[in-house]
Design a protein around this motif. Sequence first.
Motif, PDB file in Angstrom:
ATOM      1  N   ALA A  21     -48.606  29.572   8.727  1.00  0.00           N
ATOM      2  CA  ALA A  21     -49.473  29.507   7.544  1.00  0.00           C
ATOM      3  C   ALA A  21     -48.903  30.353   6.409  1.00  0.00           C
ATOM      4  O   ALA A  21     -49.028  29.984   5.233  1.00  0.00           O
ATOM      5  CB  ALA A  21     -50.873  29.981   7.897  1.00  0.00           C
ATOM      6  N   LEU A  22     -48.263  31.476   6.748  1.00  0.00           N
ATOM      7  CA  LEU A  22     -47.640  32.313   5.716  1.00  0.00           C
ATOM      8  C   LEU A  22     -46.523  31.559   5.004  1.00  0.00           C
ATOM      9  O   LEU A  22     -46.469  31.540   3.773  1.00  0.00           O
ATOM     10  CB  LEU A  22     -47.085  33.594   6.338  1.00  0.00           C
ATOM     11  CG  LEU A  22     -46.252  34.483   5.409  1.00  0.00           C
ATOM     12  CD1 LEU A  22     -47.120  35.066   4.304  1.00  0.00           C
ATOM     13  CD2 LEU A  22     -45.563  35.573   6.191  1.00  0.00           C
ATOM     14  N   ASN A  24     -46.098  28.345   4.809  1.00  0.00           N
ATOM     15  CA  ASN A  24     -46.702  27.248   4.067  1.00  0.00           C
ATOM     16  C   ASN A  24     -47.340  27.749   2.768  1.00  0.00           C
ATOM     17  O   ASN A  24     -47.193  27.135   1.716  1.00  0.00           O
ATOM     18  CB  ASN A  24     -47.743  26.547   4.941  1.00  0.00           C
ATOM     19  CG  ASN A  24     -48.197  25.240   4.365  1.00  0.00           C
ATOM     20  OD1 ASN A  24     -47.601  24.721   3.434  1.00  0.00           O
ATOM     21  ND2 ASN A  24     -49.273  24.712   4.919  1.00  0.00           N
ATOM     22  N   GLY A  25     -48.043  28.874   2.851  1.00  0.00           N
ATOM     23  CA  GLY A  25     -48.680  29.426   1.656  1.00  0.00           C
ATOM     24  C   GLY A  25     -47.679  29.891   0.620  1.00  0.00           C
ATOM     25  O   GLY A  25     -47.876  29.692  -0.585  1.00  0.00           O
ATOM     26  N   ARG A  28     -46.242  26.947  -1.176  1.00  0.00           N
ATOM     27  CA  ARG A  28     -47.164  26.348  -2.143  1.00  0.00           C
ATOM     28  C   ARG A  28     -47.385  27.227  -3.369  1.00  0.00           C
ATOM     29  O   ARG A  28     -47.521  26.729  -4.480  1.00  0.00           O
ATOM     30  CB  ARG A  28     -48.513  26.056  -1.488  1.00  0.00           C
ATOM     31  CG  ARG A  28     -48.460  24.930  -0.502  1.00  0.00           C
ATOM     32  CD  ARG A  28     -49.811  24.784   0.189  1.00  0.00           C
ATOM     33  NE  ARG A  28     -49.786  23.722   1.167  1.00  0.00           N
ATOM     34  CZ  ARG A  28     -50.216  22.493   0.936  1.00  0.00           C
ATOM     35  NH1 ARG A  28     -50.720  22.178  -0.237  1.00  0.00           N
ATOM     36  NH2 ARG A  28     -50.161  21.596   1.886  1.00  0.00           N
ATOM     37  N   GLN A  29     -47.485  28.553  -3.156  1.00  0.00           N
ATOM     38  CA  GLN A  29     -47.734  29.482  -4.262  1.00  0.00           C
ATOM     39  C   GLN A  29     -46.822  30.700  -4.134  1.00  0.00           C
ATOM     40  O   GLN A  29     -47.212  31.723  -3.567  1.00  0.00           O
ATOM     41  CB  GLN A  29     -49.177  29.954  -4.264  1.00  0.00           C
ATOM     42  CG  GLN A  29     -50.148  28.942  -4.793  1.00  0.00           C
ATOM     43  CD  GLN A  29     -51.506  29.568  -4.963  1.00  0.00           C
ATOM     44  OE1 GLN A  29     -51.998  30.258  -4.073  1.00  0.00           O
ATOM     45  NE2 GLN A  29     -52.109  29.343  -6.119  1.00  0.00           N
ATOM     46  N   GLU A  33     -47.061  35.731  -2.960  1.00  0.00           N
ATOM     47  CA  GLU A  33     -46.359  36.148  -1.751  1.00  0.00           C
ATOM     48  C   GLU A  33     -46.810  37.517  -1.254  1.00  0.00           C
ATOM     49  O   GLU A  33     -47.001  37.726  -0.057  1.00  0.00           O
ATOM     50  CB  GLU A  33     -44.853  36.169  -1.995  1.00  0.00           C
ATOM     51  CG  GLU A  33     -44.067  36.610  -0.795  1.00  0.00           C
ATOM     52  CD  GLU A  33     -42.575  36.644  -1.059  1.00  0.00           C
ATOM     53  OE1 GLU A  33     -41.858  37.036  -0.142  1.00  0.00           O
ATOM     54  OE2 GLU A  33     -42.150  36.302  -2.168  1.00  0.00           O
ATOM     55  N   LEU A  36     -50.280  37.296   0.400  1.00  0.00           N
ATOM     56  CA  LEU A  36     -50.205  36.519   1.632  1.00  0.00           C
ATOM     57  C   LEU A  36     -49.494  37.296   2.735  1.00  0.00           C
ATOM     58  O   LEU A  36     -49.910  37.277   3.890  1.00  0.00           O
ATOM     59  CB  LEU A  36     -49.474  35.197   1.380  1.00  0.00           C
ATOM     60  CG  LEU A  36     -50.191  34.186   0.492  1.00  0.00           C
ATOM     61  CD1 LEU A  36     -49.284  33.009   0.191  1.00  0.00           C
ATOM     62  CD2 LEU A  36     -51.468  33.721   1.147  1.00  0.00           C
TER      63      LEU A  36
END
Length: 63
Positions: A21-22, A24-25, A28-29, A33, A36
Amino acid sequence: MVGLGLAAIGPGVGIGLIFAALVNGIARQPEAEGRLRTTAILGFVLCEQLFVIGVALAFVLQP
């Protein structure tokens, strides 16, 4: 000890999901960083803590 080996699967899967998920996040953004990464490391510590407590209990509660 077999139970301890089986109990290691849970935190292993949890840590894998956290860092998936890190990545992927961040993909996306990228500007988020820092936030997250902090949240992911906190989740990693909490997941790993469950395994460490399990190891300690396995040695303490030996028959």
